[in-house]
Design a protein around this motif. Sequence first.
Motif, short mmCIF file in Angstrom:
data_model
loop_
_atom_site.label_atom_id
_atom_site.label_comp_id
_atom_site.label_asym_id
_atom_site.label_seq_id
_atom_site.Cartn_x
_atom_site.Cartn_y
_atom_site.Cartn_z
N GLY A 113 26.77 83.91 -4.99
CA GLY A 113 26.07 83.74 -6.66
C GLY A 113 24.62 84.66 -6.08
O GLY A 113 24.13 83.96 -7.35
N SER A 114 24.12 85.36 -5.10
CA SER A 114 23.11 86.11 -5.72
C SER A 114 23.09 87.12 -6.84
O SER A 114 24.28 87.93 -7.78
N PHE A 115 22.39 87.71 -7.03
CA PHE A 115 22.54 88.95 -7.87
C PHE A 115 22.44 90.58 -7.13
O PHE A 115 22.33 90.95 -6.04
N PHE A 173 27.15 96.44 -22.01
CA PHE A 173 25.78 95.44 -21.33
C PHE A 173 27.06 94.65 -20.53
O PHE A 173 27.99 94.70 -19.93
N VAL A 174 26.53 94.70 -19.15
CA VAL A 174 27.08 93.89 -17.73
C VAL A 174 25.98 92.91 -17.36
O VAL A 174 25.12 92.44 -17.23
N LYS A 175 26.75 91.80 -16.34
CA LYS A 175 26.29 90.99 -15.78
C LYS A 175 26.82 90.97 -14.81
O LYS A 175 28.66 90.72 -14.72
N LEU A 176 26.10 91.04 -13.51
CA LEU A 176 27.48 90.58 -11.77
C LEU A 176 26.59 89.38 -11.15
O LEU A 176 25.87 89.29 -11.51
N ASP A 178 25.28 79.45 -14.42
CA ASP A 178 24.33 79.19 -13.97
C ASP A 178 24.91 78.88 -12.40
O ASP A 178 24.26 77.84 -11.59
N ASN A 179 26.11 79.36 -12.10
CA ASN A 179 26.92 78.82 -10.78
C ASN A 179 27.16 77.42 -11.05
O ASN A 179 27.86 76.63 -9.71
N THR A 180 27.67 76.64 -11.98
CA THR A 180 27.77 75.57 -12.35
C THR A 180 29.12 75.44 -12.55
O THR A 180 29.88 76.23 -13.04
N PRO A 181 30.03 74.69 -10.91
CA PRO A 181 31.20 74.87 -10.90
C PRO A 181 32.33 74.00 -12.01
O PRO A 181 31.37 73.00 -12.55
N THR A 221 32.39 81.18 -9.78
CA THR A 221 32.86 82.41 -9.65
C THR A 221 31.92 83.58 -9.77
O THR A 221 30.95 83.28 -9.43
N TYR A 222 32.51 84.48 -9.14
CA TYR A 222 31.86 85.75 -9.03
C TYR A 222 32.33 86.82 -10.10
O TYR A 222 33.69 86.99 -10.41
N GLY A 223 32.04 88.03 -10.14
CA GLY A 223 32.76 89.40 -10.74
C GLY A 223 31.27 89.95 -11.61
O GLY A 223 30.74 90.10 -11.86
N LEU A 224 31.88 90.95 -12.21
CA LEU A 224 31.24 91.58 -13.28
C LEU A 224 31.89 91.43 -14.30
O LEU A 224 32.86 91.43 -14.97
#
Length: 329
Positions: free
Chosen positions: A149-151, A141-144, A95-98, A117-120
């Motif tokens: 921080g957006s989808f 399964f994918v998550k990006l 949840d974008n918690t650093p 962090t961000y990415g695939l």
Amino acid sequence: MYIGARSLMAPVGLVVLTVALSACTTAPTPPAVASVTLSGTNNLKINEPSQLTAVAKDASGNVLTGKTFSFTSSNPDVVTVDANGNVTANRLTSDNTPVTITASVDGKTSNQFNVTTYGLEFAVGTFNRSALGMSNTFAHFVKLRLPDGSFPPAGSGLDITGPGDWNGGVPDTGLTINRGTAQSAIGLNTNPATPGIYNASTTIAGQTYTASATLDASSLLPPVTNVQVTNVTASDVTVTWSPAVGAAMYIPFIVDCGTTVNPTPAMCTTTVLATLPTGTSANFTGLSLNPTHTYAVLIRAVNVNTREANPATPPQLKVSQNGVFFRLP
């Protein structure tokens, strides 16, 4: 002879004096570390290393050189840091918690340096359909998460390449990451669950994201058992089942198999209704079932719960399915 003896004594005394003076010399005490600062890039792309810079200063603000720092990550599973301050994002922060990175030297610890962090993220696996008399197929399964921080936007494309002649030896490009409303998505298709390494890629706003995963075709999720259909009317159906070991989520749905009295699962293609219960039962309401048609209720089990806001990407995605046919009484 007296003069010769005297000349021999002088050098000896000189040597002794020199040694004594050297022994009394004391090295200056180095200034103590008063503060440590840590700086670098706060937003890291998965699998792209970055260098942090640690600086030690004395009480007067002078930079102290030659210091060896110790680095610590509050969550090394997500972000790792080595002895030289090189940081690598391994997965998405929750949840974008650093994740907090610190550097220490001589008993002094730096400021808390927060990293997101961000990415695939990408996982592949199996869709176990053996309980329905059908062959097992490929699942992914994918998550990006994007840099802000957006989808990803709705309908964002995803390309997957597999080993050997998987998908005819060409990338599978008819895929989407999600509908723009969730951080993760599961995809199923008719390609075989061929063991080996798979690569996923997508380009959004000019930036390309890539990830790879390995498929173990023998890693299967057992299907649910004892599927029961009760309280059947034209508008309502109750379904219960026994859980599948290792399942984190169930997706029950009803499909219309047409007028055939004894259809096969492959004949049932039109989805009537789907629900997402948390337990092992589902109540379908508001239906308009045709008394001349046969229906199938199918229970899909998954080893990751995509209804969660930020589910952990599994090492291997595992999906299974079982069900029964029914008609109106």
